[in-house]
Design a protein around this motif. Structure first.
Motif, PDB file in Angstrom:
ATOM      1  N   ARG A   1       0.835  -1.213   0.000  1.00 23.14           N
ATOM      2  CA  ARG A   1       0.000   0.000   0.000  1.00 23.14           C
ATOM      3  C   ARG A   1       0.859   1.248   0.000  1.00 23.14           C
ATOM      4  NH1 ARG A   1      -2.539  -2.732   4.380  1.00 23.14           N
ATOM      5  NH2 ARG A   1      -1.836  -1.061   5.743  1.00 23.14           N
TER       6      ARG A   1
ATOM      7  N   ILE B   1      -1.432   3.866  -1.853  1.00 25.43           N
ATOM      8  CA  ILE B   1      -2.838   3.544  -1.612  1.00 25.43           C
ATOM      9  C   ILE B   1      -3.226   4.035  -0.220  1.00 25.43           C
ATOM     10  CG2 ILE B   1      -4.495   1.662  -1.303  1.00 25.43           C
ATOM     11  CD1 ILE B   1      -2.871   0.077  -3.379  1.00 25.43           C
TER      12      ILE B   1
ATOM     13  N   LYS C   1      -3.268   1.070  -9.277  1.00 25.84           N
ATOM     14  CA  LYS C   1      -3.946   2.219  -8.691  1.00 25.84           C
ATOM     15  C   LYS C   1      -4.695   2.917  -9.820  1.00 25.84           C
ATOM     16  CE  LYS C   1      -2.822   6.332  -6.017  1.00 25.84           C
ATOM     17  NZ  LYS C   1      -1.729   7.083  -5.410  1.00 25.84           N
TER      18      LYS C   1
END
Length: 76
Positions: A16, A21, A42
């Motif tokens: 992440r 993210i 993404k």
């Protein structure tokens, strides 16, 4: 990685972070290549809407003490 009964998985923190993210702000897409491999990417953001709380983080100047703020909340 285990998949829940709802089809959910947890994206590891290091993934992440490296992909940028952010919880409740980032959309992801699943793409499949010509060899049948699946990839998580993404998604391009539709709007540049950032949470007002995230954008206000560390921008305010503290001019009142905690006691002053508490007195205002209790006034009336």
């Amino acid at each position: 990685m285990r998949v829940t009964s709802k089809g959910q998985v947890t994206i590891p923190q290091n993934v992440r972070e490296s992909m940028g993210i952010l919880p409740a702000e980032t959309e992801i897409e699943f793409l499949q290549d010509k060899n049948g491999r699946w990839y998580i990417v993404k998604a391009p953001s539709r709007t540049k809407k950032t949470s007002r709380f995230r954008s206000a983080h560390k921008t305010a100047k503290l001019t009142m003490s905690t006691d002053d703020i508490m007195a205002l909340t209790r006034a009336g």
